[in-house]
Design an enzyme around this catalytic site. Structure first.
Site, PDB file in Angstrom:
ATOM      1  N   LYS A 226       0.854  -1.182   0.000  1.00 52.78           N
ATOM      2  CA  LYS A 226       0.000   0.000   0.000  1.00 52.78           C
ATOM      3  C   LYS A 226       0.893   1.236   0.000  1.00 52.78           C
ATOM      4  CE  LYS A 226      -2.910   3.102   2.495  1.00 52.78           C
ATOM      5  NZ  LYS A 226      -2.086   4.234   1.999  1.00 52.78           N
TER       6      LYS A 226
ATOM      7  N   SER B 114       5.296   8.083  10.128  1.00 54.42           N
ATOM      8  CA  SER B 114       5.399   8.908  11.326  1.00 54.42           C
ATOM      9  C   SER B 114       5.248   8.077  12.586  1.00 54.42           C
ATOM     10  CB  SER B 114       4.335  10.004  11.309  1.00 54.42           C
ATOM     11  OG  SER B 114       3.045   9.445  11.518  1.00 54.42           O
TER      12      SER B 114
ATOM     13  N   GLY C 284       2.638   5.063  13.240  1.00 53.67           N
ATOM     14  CA  GLY C 284       3.248   3.796  13.624  1.00 53.67           C
ATOM     15  C   GLY C 284       2.672   3.249  14.907  1.00 53.67           C
TER      16      GLY C 284
ATOM     17  N   GLU D 210       9.623   1.526  10.987  1.00 58.29           N
ATOM     18  CA  GLU D 210      10.718   2.490  10.817  1.00 58.29           C
ATOM     19  C   GLU D 210      10.058   3.858  10.850  1.00 58.29           C
ATOM     20  OE1 GLU D 210      13.448   5.137   9.515  1.00 58.29           O
ATOM     21  OE2 GLU D 210      12.339   4.412   7.787  1.00 58.29           O
TER      22      GLU D 210
ATOM     23  N   CYS E  69      13.642  10.859   7.462  1.00 61.78           N
ATOM     24  CA  CYS E  69      13.646  10.584   8.903  1.00 61.78           C
ATOM     25  C   CYS E  69      15.048  10.509   9.487  1.00 61.78           C
ATOM     26  CB  CYS E  69      12.881   9.296   9.195  1.00 61.78           C
ATOM     27  SG  CYS E  69      13.438   7.890   8.227  1.00 61.78           S
TER      28      CYS E  69
ATOM     29  N   GLU F  46       9.732  16.126  15.135  1.00 59.74           N
ATOM     30  CA  GLU F  46      10.188  15.971  13.753  1.00 59.74           C
ATOM     31  C   GLU F  46       9.436  16.953  12.855  1.00 59.74           C
ATOM     32  OE1 GLU F  46      11.243  12.250  10.913  1.00 59.74           O
ATOM     33  OE2 GLU F  46       9.177  12.304  11.660  1.00 59.74           O
TER      34      GLU F  46
END
Length: 488
Positions: free
Chosen positions: A184, A237, A241, A258, A292, A389
């Site tokens: 996806k 993100s 996650g 990740e 990231c 972030e």
């Protein structure tokens, strides 16, 4: 060769199939804000069909029972087809993600394909082991074999920043170890997922081994919660996650995450300041800061901080922000208008918390989603701009007085993905690296070549599990011990 920038169907069970939603989604060029393509908007029913195909291909098809040589040959054939389409795929990446041609060639396409080939070649290696023979009671002679077998159906969910690279980095190890996959892609960058369906068809992968379904959050949720899916591999993100992990827990799926990062670069007093500033600038402006692992917190010894800021300012002022189609452009756009507003909000927050704008590039008058590079200095360590972030071309510079304070500032983050140290004293830098709570540390820039064997592990909220290298391959396997004896 597939040259499309629009698709009318999804790739399910080895063929193109219309979406059950009968809706389409525009694909927007972030450099212009204009739509240039369209794809189907996938539905939950499409996920159900794709998972059924992947389940059937794993449970009844030849893929998991193929010899390692046969499976490796099939994946290398896939890689060769994609390589032959490079000239038509790279322009699609530029239009869809807004990346510079040099970054597409080196990373989006180049490193992505290299990681896929690495996995395909490592599939030839047997990771199974046998314990030494032992004589037990009654003079029974025997041993045990430790087997590493595929998990089953893998749901791979990828973000918008490096779509082709991340798609390939997940598909390579998952398929190489004998799993089947439902991919996806991000709804912002679906073309770089669907084109891999076309590659799979051209390379004659068995039906159901790779399925590609586009869509929004409902599609991702359906994939994560489906009990027929054995594993989820997600990149994105921290917030998403966390939701993926919670949703997957209902069926006790294996999960590899990740996630985000707020990576720190430490510049000691004895560092080559010009080299450190060049690395810092190159990192936080790479792909407009949408990465990231990028170094966005710059912790600089007070004695060299002014020099470091001056070097950053010089580079920021020379940055040419614009459309990647223009050869003079050195930094492209953000992915969307929403991302642009989010980044601008973080800049305002840093200034509002008492920070100063130490450097800022020129604004761009355009319908595209541009933010010039910005360096904030003297921002309180508690500011959102320091702790969260940003995913844009924004760096924060904090000053420190000694190594102990530098390590404390670096570790004062809920993230732990990557970090860097610049120092003229290798021993001191090595000792400092041991104390940093991150999955990776680069000293003075690290190695000069891509190390495909090096794994990536997110500490703290930066992830769960390992990607890349042999440990990354092993994430897509389950271990089984088979005990046996000699004779009857």
């Amino acid at each position: 060769m597939d040259t499309r920038t629009s698709y009318d169907e999804l790739f399910i069970d080895g063929r193109w199939a219309p979406s059950r939603s009968e809706e389409a989604t525009a694909v927007v060029n972030p450099a212009t804000g204009a739509a240039f393509g369209r794809v189907p908007r996938g539905a939950v029913a499409d996920v159900e069909a794709a998972v059924a195909a992947a389940r059937r291909a794993f449970d009844e098809g030849p893929w998991p029972t193929m010899s390692a040589r046969e499976r490796s040959a099939a994946l290398l054939r896939f890689a060769d087809v994609l390589e032959s389409w490079r000239d038509v795929v790279e322009p699609v990446i530029r239009l869809e993600s807004g990346a510079l041609p040099s970054l597409i060639e080196a990373t989006h396409f180049g490193i992505g394909l290299a990681r896929f080939r690495y996995a395909a070649e490592k599939a030839l290696t047997s990771f199974d082991t046998v314990t030494p023979l032992q004589v037990g009671p009654g003079d029974v002679l025997g041993a045990s074999a430790l087997l590493h077998q595929p998990i089953g159906v893998v749901g791979a969910i990828t973000p918008f920043n490096f779509p082709l690279y991340l798609n390939l980095a997940k598909l390579g190890p998952a398929l190489a170890m004998g799993n089947t996959v439902v991919l996806k892609p991000s709804p912002l960058t679906p073309l770089e997922g669907l084109v891999l369906g076309a590659v799979a068809a051209e390379a004659d992968l068995p039906p159901g081994v790779l399925n590609v379904v586009t869509g929004e959050g409902d599609v991702g949720d359906a994939l994560v919660t489906d009990p027929r899916v054995d594993m989820i591999s997600f990149t994105g993100s921290e917030a998403t996650g966390s939701r993926v992990m919670a949703s997957a827990s209902g069926t006790l799926k294996r999960v590899v995450l990740e996630l985000g990062g707020k990576s720190a670069m430490i510049v000691r007093e004895d560092a080559d300041v010009e080299a450190a500033a060049a690395a810092a600038f190159g990192s936080f402006t790479l792909h407009a800061g949408q990465g990231c692992v990028l170094l966005t917190r710059h912790l600089v010894h007070r004695a060299v901080a002014d020099q470091f800021l001056a070097e950053l300012d010089r580079r920021v002022r020379a940055t040419v922000v614009g459309d990647p189609e223009d050869p003079s452009t050195t930094m492209g756009p953000l992915i969307s208008a929403a991302q642009r507003e989010k980044v601008l909000g973080y800049i305002d927050a840093g200034v509002g918390d008492g920070g100063t704008v130490a450097a800022r590039g020129s604004d761009v008058v355009s319908d595209g989603f541009f933010v010039p590079p910005v360096v904030l200095s003297d921002v309180p360590a508690t500011s959102r701009s320091v702790q969260e972030e940003i995913f844009g071309p924004v760096a924060v510079v904090l000053r420190f007085d000694d190594d102990h304070q530098a390590v404390r500032l670096a570790n004062d983050s809920r993230y732990g993905l990557s970090s860097a140290i610049f120092s003229g004293n290798g021993g001191a830098a090595w000792r400092m690296a041991q104390r940093l709570r991150t999955g990776g540390v680069r000293i003075n820039g690290g190695g000069t070549a891509l190390d495909l064997d090096a794994p990536t592990t997110g500490w703290k909220t930066s992830g769960l599990g390992t990607e890349h290298g042999i440990p990354g391959l092993m994430e897509y396997t389950l271990s089984k011990t088979v005990a046996f004896r000699a004779g009857r």
